[in-house]
Design an enzyme around this catalytic site. Structure first.
Site, short mmCIF file in Angstrom:
data_model
loop_
_atom_site.label_atom_id
_atom_site.label_comp_id
_atom_site.label_asym_id
_atom_site.label_seq_id
_atom_site.Cartn_x
_atom_site.Cartn_y
_atom_site.Cartn_z
N HIS A 60 -13.40 3.30 9.08
CA HIS A 60 -12.63 2.15 8.60
C HIS A 60 -13.12 1.72 7.21
O HIS A 60 -13.39 0.54 6.95
CB HIS A 60 -12.73 0.98 9.58
CG HIS A 60 -11.56 0.03 9.49
ND1 HIS A 60 -11.07 -0.66 10.57
CD2 HIS A 60 -10.80 -0.35 8.43
CE1 HIS A 60 -10.05 -1.43 10.20
NE2 HIS A 60 -9.87 -1.25 8.90
N ILE B 289 0.84 -1.20 0.00
CA ILE B 289 0.00 0.00 0.00
C ILE B 289 0.87 1.25 0.00
O ILE B 289 0.60 2.21 -0.73
CB ILE B 289 -0.97 -0.01 1.19
CG1 ILE B 289 -1.95 -1.17 1.08
CG2 ILE B 289 -1.73 1.32 1.26
CD1 ILE B 289 -2.87 -1.34 2.27
N ASP C 292 -8.97 6.92 9.74
CA ASP C 292 -9.95 5.94 9.27
C ASP C 292 -10.04 4.74 10.20
O ASP C 292 -10.89 3.87 10.00
CB ASP C 292 -9.57 5.47 7.85
CG ASP C 292 -10.64 4.59 7.22
OD1 ASP C 292 -11.83 4.99 7.25
OD2 ASP C 292 -10.30 3.51 6.70
N ARG D 31 -3.84 1.25 11.38
CA ARG D 31 -4.38 0.71 12.62
C ARG D 31 -4.52 1.83 13.65
O ARG D 31 -3.64 2.68 13.78
CB ARG D 31 -3.47 -0.40 13.17
CG ARG D 31 -3.47 -1.68 12.37
CD ARG D 31 -4.82 -2.39 12.46
NE ARG D 31 -4.85 -3.66 11.74
CZ ARG D 31 -5.24 -3.80 10.47
NH1 ARG D 31 -5.60 -2.72 9.79
NH2 ARG D 31 -5.25 -4.98 9.91
N GLU E 184 -12.79 0.03 18.11
CA GLU E 184 -13.73 0.35 17.04
C GLU E 184 -15.10 -0.25 17.37
O GLU E 184 -15.17 -1.39 17.82
CB GLU E 184 -13.23 -0.21 15.69
CG GLU E 184 -12.00 0.50 15.19
CD GLU E 184 -11.63 0.11 13.76
OE1 GLU E 184 -12.15 -0.91 13.26
OE2 GLU E 184 -10.82 0.81 13.16
#
Length: 319
Positions: free
Chosen positions: A290, A161, A266, A242, A271
């Site tokens: 997310h 990424i 994000d 994360r 969460e």
């Protein structure tokens, strides 16, 4: 011969389900609160999950389990030690969401650097007076953005990424640096990325910092208050990796005081965040649920790849 039983802890794209249903018996659950969970796992040969935690207890509840499939890149939600002890193979989809997450990083970078949320908020609040030019008022209100071209992008992590973000940033005229002790300087140089020997050096020399690290105890709070303070005035931070990587209180303070121009977050720890969590209500911070990898294309790829990987492992264990 009785077909293998595959349990999906949550629904996935129909293309992946179709691959599984062609050769296995598939049960699709509605998450960990589904009353069928324990019975389904007890009879399962394979379990496929998204971001739900697969702990030692859930693994122990599946005496027939031979494969756990992770619908996504990271494996930090799976107890790998317990899986290995039980002789269970674990497969994931490490590159299926690469393009989608990289596009999210670039998109939120534009929002932050161009001050899109700030100027929209000012416009909605009636901050602009009639009878005077809007561009002049943008300047007087301190809402001027910056050009992307020429800015310095710092990647914390230069995996798939990170490299996809680097390609896009280079095309926009940015200079790209990275800190990743697991990628050689020579390999980075081939990609047009300048390697930094320390995280501190990278932070101090970056206008935009994007995080691309796995989670885990050793990475918790790696972006501490002290390290955030190293970033140049007006810099922005993007975290689509994360939640535990960043000291959220320190990040909120840095944006609120103007030390950082803004941030895009994000991912959270835990969460989802509480409705009244400060991170959701701090001007200058773009908070999203997310969703960086949540594109139609990525979801289909993840489903197909995890189904293919699980079926391959089941076939191998049958042999």
């Amino acid at each position: 011969m009785t077909p293998d039983r595959v349990v999906l802890l949550e629904p996935i794209h129909p293309a992946g389900v179709a691959l599984l249903e062609a050769v296995t018996h598939v049960t699709v659950l509605g998450g960990t609160d589904d009353p069928r969970l324990r019975h389904a796992v007890a009879e399962a040969d394979a379990l496929i999950v998204r971001s739900t935690r697969v702990d030692a207890g859930l693994i122990a509840a599946g005496p027939r389990l031979r494969v756990i499939g992770r619908h996504g890149a990271g494996l930090d939600n799976i107890d790998l030690v317990a899986a290995e002890s039980a002789g269970i193979a674990v497969v994931n989809t490490p590159r299926s969401n690469t393009e989608s997450v990289a596009e999210y990083v670039i998109g939120t970078m534009f929002q932050l650097v161009k001050r899109i949320d700030d100027v929209r908020g000012a416009l909605r609040a009636g901050a602009f007076s009639p009878g005077s030019s809007l561009p002049g008022q943008v300047d007087r209100l301190g809402l001027v953005g910056r050009e992307i071209s020429g800015l310095r992008l710092g990647l914390v992590g230069a995996g798939a990424i990170g490299r996809a973000v680097a390609r896009r940033a280079s095309a926009l005229g940015m200079t790209v640096g990275a800190y990743d002790p697991f990628v050689s300087a020579a390999a980075m140089s081939e990609l047009g990325i300048t390697a930094h020997e320390s995280l501190e050096s990278l932070l101090a020399g970056s206008d935009v910092v994007s995080l691309h690290l796995p989670g885990g105890p050793e990475a918790r709070g790696i972006l501490s208050a002290d390290r955030l303070s190293l970033m140049p005035p007006g810099a922005v931070l993007i975290n689509a990796a994360r939640g535990e990587l960043v000291d959220i209180d320190a990040l909120i303070d840095a944006v609120t005081t103007g030390s950082l121009a803004g941030a895009a977050v994000d991912v959270f720890d835990p969460e989802p965040p509480a409705r009244d969590a400060a991170i959701l209500h701090t001007p200058g911070i773009i908070a999203t649920p997310h969703m960086a990898a949540m594109t139609a294309e990525a979801l289909e790829r993840m489903a197909v790849e995890v189904a293919t990987g699980v079926l391959h492992r089941l076939d191998a264990s049958d042999g």
